[in-house]
Design a protein around this motif. Sequence first.
Motif, PDB file in Angstrom:
ATOM      1  N   ARG A 269       0.503  -1.817   0.362  1.00  0.00           N
ATOM      2  CA  ARG A 269      -0.260  -0.018  -0.201  1.00  0.00           C
ATOM      3  C   ARG A 269       0.572   1.152   0.062  1.00  0.00           C
ATOM      4  NH1 ARG A 269      -5.680  -1.174   3.324  1.00  0.00           N
ATOM      5  NH2 ARG A 269      -5.523  -3.154   2.550  1.00  0.00           N
ATOM      6  N   ASN A 270       0.442   2.296  -0.612  1.00  0.00           N
ATOM      7  CA  ASN A 270       0.988   3.584  -0.367  1.00  0.00           C
ATOM      8  C   ASN A 270       0.338   4.193   0.180  1.00  0.00           C
ATOM      9  OD1 ASN A 270       2.921   2.900  -2.360  1.00  0.00           O
ATOM     10  ND2 ASN A 270       0.911   4.242  -4.331  1.00  0.00           N
ATOM     11  N   VAL A 271       1.637   4.242   1.758  1.00  0.00           N
ATOM     12  CA  VAL A 271       1.139   4.713   2.759  1.00  0.00           C
ATOM     13  C   VAL A 271       1.613   6.277   3.307  1.00  0.00           C
ATOM     14  CG1 VAL A 271       1.482   4.093   5.346  1.00  0.00           C
ATOM     15  CG2 VAL A 271       1.024   3.091   4.143  1.00  0.00           C
ATOM     16  N   GLN A 272       1.190   7.018   3.554  1.00  0.00           N
ATOM     17  CA  GLN A 272       2.120   8.749   4.115  1.00  0.00           C
ATOM     18  C   GLN A 272       1.519   8.756   5.499  1.00  0.00           C
ATOM     19  OE1 GLN A 272      -0.669  11.035   1.163  1.00  0.00           O
ATOM     20  NE2 GLN A 272       0.936  10.954  -0.190  1.00  0.00           N
ATOM     21  N   GLN A 273       2.096   9.645   6.262  1.00  0.00           N
ATOM     22  CA  GLN A 273       1.682   9.828   7.423  1.00  0.00           C
ATOM     23  C   GLN A 273       2.611  11.068   8.493  1.00  0.00           C
ATOM     24  OE1 GLN A 273       3.881   6.327  10.359  1.00  0.00           O
ATOM     25  NE2 GLN A 273       6.391   7.142   9.966  1.00  0.00           N
ATOM     26  N   ILE A 274       1.913  10.850   9.119  1.00  0.00           N
ATOM     27  CA  ILE A 274       2.661  12.714   9.708  1.00  0.00           C
ATOM     28  C   ILE A 274       1.566  12.430  11.247  1.00  0.00           C
ATOM     29  CG2 ILE A 274       1.890  15.115  10.353  1.00  0.00           C
ATOM     30  CD1 ILE A 274       1.047  15.183   7.245  1.00  0.00           C
ATOM     31  N   ILE A 275       3.500  12.731  11.955  1.00  0.00           N
ATOM     32  CA  ILE A 275       3.483  12.355  13.084  1.00  0.00           C
ATOM     33  C   ILE A 275       3.002  13.586  14.186  1.00  0.00           C
ATOM     34  CG2 ILE A 275       4.688  11.578  15.542  1.00  0.00           C
ATOM     35  CD1 ILE A 275       5.818   9.732  13.634  1.00  0.00           C
ATOM     36  N   PHE A 276       2.188  13.736  14.915  1.00  0.00           N
ATOM     37  CA  PHE A 276       1.977  15.374  15.454  1.00  0.00           C
ATOM     38  C   PHE A 276       2.441  15.256  17.017  1.00  0.00           C
ATOM     39  CE2 PHE A 276      -0.757  15.289  11.656  1.00  0.00           C
ATOM     40  CZ  PHE A 276      -0.660  16.696  11.261  1.00  0.00           C
ATOM     41  N   ASP A 277       2.293  16.450  17.686  1.00  0.00           N
ATOM     42  CA  ASP A 277       2.752  16.382  19.483  1.00  0.00           C
ATOM     43  C   ASP A 277       1.052  15.976  20.040  1.00  0.00           C
ATOM     44  OD1 ASP A 277       5.058  16.548  18.927  1.00  0.00           O
ATOM     45  OD2 ASP A 277       5.395  18.787  18.321  1.00  0.00           O
ATOM     46  N   ASP A 278       0.372  16.214  19.521  1.00  0.00           N
ATOM     47  CA  ASP A 278      -1.083  16.782  20.491  1.00  0.00           C
ATOM     48  C   ASP A 278      -2.759  15.721  19.437  1.00  0.00           C
ATOM     49  OD1 ASP A 278      -2.774  18.809  19.105  1.00  0.00           O
ATOM     50  OD2 ASP A 278      -0.403  19.681  20.208  1.00  0.00           O
ATOM     51  N   ARG A 279      -3.260  15.751  20.192  1.00  0.00           N
ATOM     52  CA  ARG A 279      -4.197  14.703  19.402  1.00  0.00           C
ATOM     53  C   ARG A 279      -5.144  16.290  18.283  1.00  0.00           C
ATOM     54  NH1 ARG A 279      -6.370   9.946  18.416  1.00  0.00           N
ATOM     55  NH2 ARG A 279      -8.414   9.155  17.813  1.00  0.00           N
ATOM     56  N   THR A 280      -4.936  17.571  19.174  1.00  0.00           N
ATOM     57  CA  THR A 280      -5.998  17.964  18.510  1.00  0.00           C
ATOM     58  C   THR A 280      -5.798  18.809  17.707  1.00  0.00           C
ATOM     59  OG1 THR A 280      -6.305  19.155  20.998  1.00  0.00           O
ATOM     60  CG2 THR A 280      -6.775  20.871  18.942  1.00  0.00           C
ATOM     61  N   ARG A 281      -4.340  19.244  16.886  1.00  0.00           N
ATOM     62  CA  ARG A 281      -3.110  19.487  15.915  1.00  0.00           C
ATOM     63  C   ARG A 281      -3.762  18.271  14.689  1.00  0.00           C
ATOM     64  NH1 ARG A 281       2.825  21.156  15.751  1.00  0.00           N
ATOM     65  NH2 ARG A 281       2.261  21.335  13.847  1.00  0.00           N
ATOM     66  N   ALA A 282      -3.645  16.701  15.380  1.00  0.00           N
ATOM     67  CA  ALA A 282      -4.314  15.544  14.129  1.00  0.00           C
ATOM     68  C   ALA A 282      -5.377  16.007  13.615  1.00  0.00           C
ATOM     69  CB  ALA A 282      -3.317  14.705  14.700  1.00  0.00           C
ATOM     70  N   LEU A 347      -1.758  10.819  11.579  1.00  0.00           N
ATOM     71  CA  LEU A 347      -2.362  11.059  10.361  1.00  0.00           C
ATOM     72  C   LEU A 347      -2.124   9.579   9.478  1.00  0.00           C
ATOM     73  CD1 LEU A 347      -4.885  12.046   9.183  1.00  0.00           C
ATOM     74  CD2 LEU A 347      -3.476  13.528   8.634  1.00  0.00           C
ATOM     75  N   VAL A 348      -2.988   8.612   9.223  1.00  0.00           N
ATOM     76  CA  VAL A 348      -2.151   7.479   7.897  1.00  0.00           C
ATOM     77  C   VAL A 348      -2.937   7.963   6.946  1.00  0.00           C
ATOM     78  CG1 VAL A 348      -1.866   5.863   7.823  1.00  0.00           C
ATOM     79  CG2 VAL A 348      -1.507   5.998  10.682  1.00  0.00           C
ATOM     80  N   ARG A 349      -2.270   7.608   5.975  1.00  0.00           N
ATOM     81  CA  ARG A 349      -3.246   8.216   4.573  1.00  0.00           C
ATOM     82  C   ARG A 349      -2.373   7.045   3.039  1.00  0.00           C
ATOM     83  NH1 ARG A 349      -2.404  12.738   0.128  1.00  0.00           N
ATOM     84  NH2 ARG A 349      -4.994  12.332  -0.403  1.00  0.00           N
ATOM     85  N   VAL A 350      -3.855   6.217   3.269  1.00  0.00           N
ATOM     86  CA  VAL A 350      -3.330   4.863   1.982  1.00  0.00           C
ATOM     87  C   VAL A 350      -4.218   5.769   0.891  1.00  0.00           C
ATOM     88  CG1 VAL A 350      -3.355   2.892   1.869  1.00  0.00           C
ATOM     89  CG2 VAL A 350      -3.538   3.539   3.808  1.00  0.00           C
ATOM     90  N   THR A 351      -2.644   5.783  -0.013  1.00  0.00           N
ATOM     91  CA  THR A 351      -3.560   6.433  -1.412  1.00  0.00           C
ATOM     92  C   THR A 351      -3.692   5.057  -2.551  1.00  0.00           C
ATOM     93  OG1 THR A 351      -1.238   6.815  -2.448  1.00  0.00           O
ATOM     94  CG2 THR A 351      -2.796   8.996  -0.601  1.00  0.00           C
ATOM     95  N   ASP A 352      -3.011   4.258  -2.616  1.00  0.00           N
ATOM     96  CA  ASP A 352      -2.757   3.258  -2.847  1.00  0.00           C
ATOM     97  C   ASP A 352      -3.172   1.616  -2.465  1.00  0.00           C
ATOM     98  OD1 ASP A 352      -3.849   1.623  -5.987  1.00  0.00           O
ATOM     99  OD2 ASP A 352      -2.002   2.370  -6.544  1.00  0.00           O
TER     100      ASP A 352
END
Length: 632
Positions: A269-282, A347-352
Amino acid sequence: MLTQMRRGAGTWVAKIFIALLVVSFGIWGIADIFRGFGVNQLAKVGDTEITAVEFQRDYERAIQRLSQQMGRPIPADEAIQYGLPQQILSSLATDALLTDAAKTFGLNVGDERVAEQIRSEQSFQGVSGQFDRNRFQQILAANGMTEDAYIEDERKRMDRRQLVDGLFGGLAVPTPYLEAVNEFRNEERTVAYFAVNRDDLPAIADPTDEELAAFYDGNKAQFAAPEYRTLTLLRANPDTLADPTAVTEEQARAEYDRQTGRFGTPEKRNVQQIIFDDRTRAEAAEKALQDGTSMEQISQEAGRTVDDVDLGSVARDDIIDPAVAEAAFAMTGPGMALVDGRFGTVLVRVTDIVPANRQPFAEVEAQIRQEIAADDARREVLDLYDSIEDAFAGGATMQEVSERFNIPLREIASVSQAGEAPDGTPVELPAQDELLADAFATEVGVDNPPVQVAQADYVWYRVADVTPARDRALDEVRGPVIAAWTADQLRTQARDVAQKAAERVRNGEPMEAVAESIGATLQVSPPFQRQGTVDGLPAAAVSAAFAGPQGHVADVTAQDHSHLVLQVTAVNKPAFFAEASDNEPARQRLQRSLGDALVSEYVTALERERGVEVNQQMLNQIVGVPAGRAGS
């Protein structure tokens, strides 16, 4: 009783007896004073001694180093064969000669300089970079030395260094010497050459019977039949014992299901991820993505680039964070999710999604069955090994062991130690070199230990018959003898043609004319150096080109027995600048070589002048020479 002994000791008879005892200790005791060596004195060099302790310490270190290099312990007799005792004694004698000479000149570096040298030794410095006495004592203890002995050794070493530097320090390499080396290394030469091709020479007539017989008689060993041996082999390994039919379909399918990524490609799977310090920003980033904001913009706002957050096309096992992997591969299609990961809210995102591509079970079932059976058989071999050894120990024949354990026998009718059958074809054998070496070192019918081919792979063997080596009759090898005679005649003919051609060039005939007269093609080499290589010129020709001046002619034989005639057509001597930087490495090498040669000559002169005496009996005892070989 004690009173009577004291009274007896005062009589003149007892005094004579005690005196004789003292003399006997002087002659035979540990001091060894009447034979020229002290109790711990292995050798004497002038007024300087080499102690047994010094020799034994250096000798044991040398054996340890050799053992490490060989990867096994070196016994005393092997160390003697390698010449270690002579090497160590020679090194100690050289040091002793220089120490003795330093004493003669009154050299003494003094306590303060010795202490300064020891303090500056990097090996004795602690983490602070300063001398560490505890470390110093630990290193000495590990090397079996006392502090006093090390200081004395260091003092002697510094005295020797002072002597050598005073006599030979500051040597300058003569400029002509450096110039000669530069010329030797960088001179270039060009040659004209032609090859004497044996294919272009007149055909060789068939030999007469007399010529063939004479050639054969002079080269019988070349055509002799080697010793052949008949072998019986019994090999136990997973391949011979494996039974794929004993593996059930359920076992094979379970292994197929266990190795999910082996028989094809796993789902990616094509996976993107961004790690945030707190859940509100995520959560805000997730909503922005849902509202149409690009991933690139969200990445920038989070202080990342797209490359930072894009994992690419990955399998589940490629994702380090288990929570991210679970979320990415739980989605039924492209999408996004928030998960609590190892380092924050992700934040995990699958594009394909690229589906798994796997071979059907039916296509790989046979392979899996064989592998399972081989793995079971590997354990069986290890269990079987002891049983087979016990059977042979009980007097079982190879045939009986084969039948008892259902292992096939292999008969090798005739094989030479080179691994060939009598007709010259190769015989394929397991662990061939080791097996043949062992088989040709044993006798007919003898039980031999098995040869291990690989893990859980053993070959038991017995020699059933031996056909001794013999000289073949000429009629048996007439064809090979004729071929060898013809090749020898062609080589001789080519050599003679090359020698005559070279002589014609030496007598003034042009190279081109000589080459044309024998049907050869004249060629000209590019410039080359003494240590260089040239396409078309064997190493012997390159060497011959530097054997004379311009115009030098040579005929050479290459390793393939071809012949060349060459003439040096150009000599290009290199320019020389004494201060050029590329001369400095050569200058330093020559300076070291010159200094070492002078020191060696000086030590030889000291040895002639002062002599080296060795207590051979003590040396033999230290290195373990048997009494019968003393002095050998």
